[in-house]
Design an enzyme around this catalytic site. Sequence first.
Site, PDB file in Angstrom:
ATOM      1  N   LYS A  47       2.318   6.132   0.051  1.00 37.33           N
ATOM      2  CA  LYS A  47       0.864   5.983   0.103  1.00 37.33           C
ATOM      3  C   LYS A  47       0.178   7.336   0.309  1.00 37.33           C
ATOM      4  CE  LYS A  47       1.863   1.585  -0.106  1.00 37.33           C
ATOM      5  NZ  LYS A  47       3.304   1.556   0.165  1.00 37.33           N
ATOM      6  N   ASP A  64       3.920   1.236  12.791  1.00 39.66           N
ATOM      7  CA  ASP A  64       3.793   1.613  11.380  1.00 39.66           C
ATOM      8  C   ASP A  64       2.393   2.190  11.203  1.00 39.66           C
ATOM      9  OD1 ASP A  64       3.325   1.727   8.608  1.00 39.66           O
ATOM     10  OD2 ASP A  64       4.632   0.025   8.200  1.00 39.66           O
ATOM     11  N   ARG A 105      24.042  12.095   0.248  1.00 35.82           N
ATOM     12  CA  ARG A 105      23.494  10.959   0.988  1.00 35.82           C
ATOM     13  C   ARG A 105      23.166  11.335   2.428  1.00 35.82           C
ATOM     14  NH1 ARG A 105      27.463   7.654   0.430  1.00 35.82           N
ATOM     15  NH2 ARG A 105      28.153   7.330   2.580  1.00 35.82           N
ATOM     16  N   TYR A 161       2.480  -6.483   7.000  1.00 32.34           N
ATOM     17  CA  TYR A 161       2.937  -6.499   5.618  1.00 32.34           C
ATOM     18  C   TYR A 161       3.901  -7.663   5.407  1.00 32.34           C
ATOM     19  CZ  TYR A 161       5.101  -4.683   1.321  1.00 32.34           C
ATOM     20  OH  TYR A 161       5.582  -4.520   0.048  1.00 32.34           O
TER      21      TYR A 161
END
Length: 566
Positions: free
Chosen positions: A350, A325, A199, A252
């Site tokens: 993306k 972003d 992790r 978004y």
Amino acid sequence: MAVSSCGARAFPSFQCRSDTDFSSSSGSVPLHDVPNPAGLRFSGSSVIHGGLSSLILRFPPNFVRQLSVKSRRNCSNIGVAQVVAASWSNNNSDFTPAAKAVDTAAAIAPLDEEVAAVVENAPCDDRNVKIDDLTRGKYSSFLSSDGSIAIHAGERLGRGIVTDAITTPVVNTSAYFFNKTSDLIDFKEKRRASFEYGRYGNPTTVVAEEKVSALEGAESTLLMASGMCASTVMLLALVPAGGHIVTTTDCYRKTRIFIETILPKMGITATVIDPADIGALESVLNEKKVTLFFTESPTNPFLRCVDIELVSKLCHAKGALVCIDGTFATPLNQKALALGADLVVHSATKYLGGHNDVLGGCISGPDKLVSTVRTLHHILGGAINPNAAYLIIRGMKTLHLRVQQQNSTAQRIAEILEAHPKVRCVYYPGLPSHPEHDLAKRQMTGFGGVVSFEVDGDLLTTAKFVDALKIPYIAPSFGGCESIVDQPAIMSYWDLSQSERANNHRSQNANAFFDQLSPGNYSSDHSDSHPSNDIQAPPSPSHSPVLDLPSSSSNDDPAPSHDITY
């Protein structure tokens, strides 16, 4: 004949990396006791210690290319040639010419397999060789373009995985071991670089992070399980209880939901402004103690652009951070950090991944800020799978080619749509009609592969057009090689009433069309005799078979409109 001299596990001459140091004081042999028929010169101490070197030799430029054909065919000769090269590198003032080095390597060609093995595994004292001090991540000296950086960053100058493979291996492990307790203590006290638990990091993931850092010009990058994970962990880590955020009307939806419904539970408030309303931003900065300005640029789905340089100056003057972003822009079209932003976030799902086959997100910026986010990330989880990190690495190898084609294709499609009588409005920063077109030209080198537009019709009319498309898939997301279309009123806002959609500035007929051409699938032939490709060339203004737009004189069918958003 034993040519063990200073083999130090010879690696390819172009490689610079570190191996685990297994060196030991036992097994040391005086250098003068080692046979040296080739007359090789060694500088420094005359003792070779038994063990593997943790440092890599520096070899002359193009040395391996200068070897004779016979030498190249014999792996043992290559190993000896690298020893020669190391000696050459140690004596810059009196070095062996390349031709003599080749002759030397060829002269000892009759080595048997046993001797060759000795050359390959022979130990060497690190003090006997001159080492290149190549700091990881500094590629500007020989990588002059974003395309080269996207391919080689994080890999070409070495990586935390010992391998001769060109591609970065996937390290599938949940934990890492230490040879002895003292190694663990060194790691805990930051005297030893390693990993501890899956992790907290992974060698494959680090390569992907270094690629993004190199492209963004960032000190550090943190890769996570998704773009939303990157955004939400960043907000939780950097905005304290009682803090205030400024964001924009167009963004978004899931980000807005988090800001408006989750953060208030922690006493965090937000002001929403128009992306171009600098006056509103100044007012908020003067009236409230703003912790963070966070928005997209371009925004989703209307592709509004924020003046990153101006916003950063205003926010920094009031002690506020700026996070952009940049998913719709990509690091190739826009350098948010260079424009003044403190942090930049990407949905690696993306463009970075680029093949619609992986989820991921990342945040880049100064090491101090990214480390703060990383600390919370280690607590919350959301670690990306190393297999997903590998797919992002693979995808970034073609990022520059894909984005270059996207920019060109989207521009042409936007111009075609804007000229069509049945398209009401087109939103694309590359069009002069876009409200921030001049700003986009200043801070972007390309305008991306997403085009939003509205059909002159209602929701059902637009849906009829979408259903008639032959190539684009009806799906969320963007950035892959396939063309995708979606109708936001249905895909993203179907749970809202018509009035609520209007309040959210999402009209019934708003669409976003995304078309991306991948190299190798580019076709300019639309005739029936040509094999049909999933990805076709952008149509010329006089002929648009990909869009399948009806002629202006047709009143029977709805005007075509593509749509895409995430």
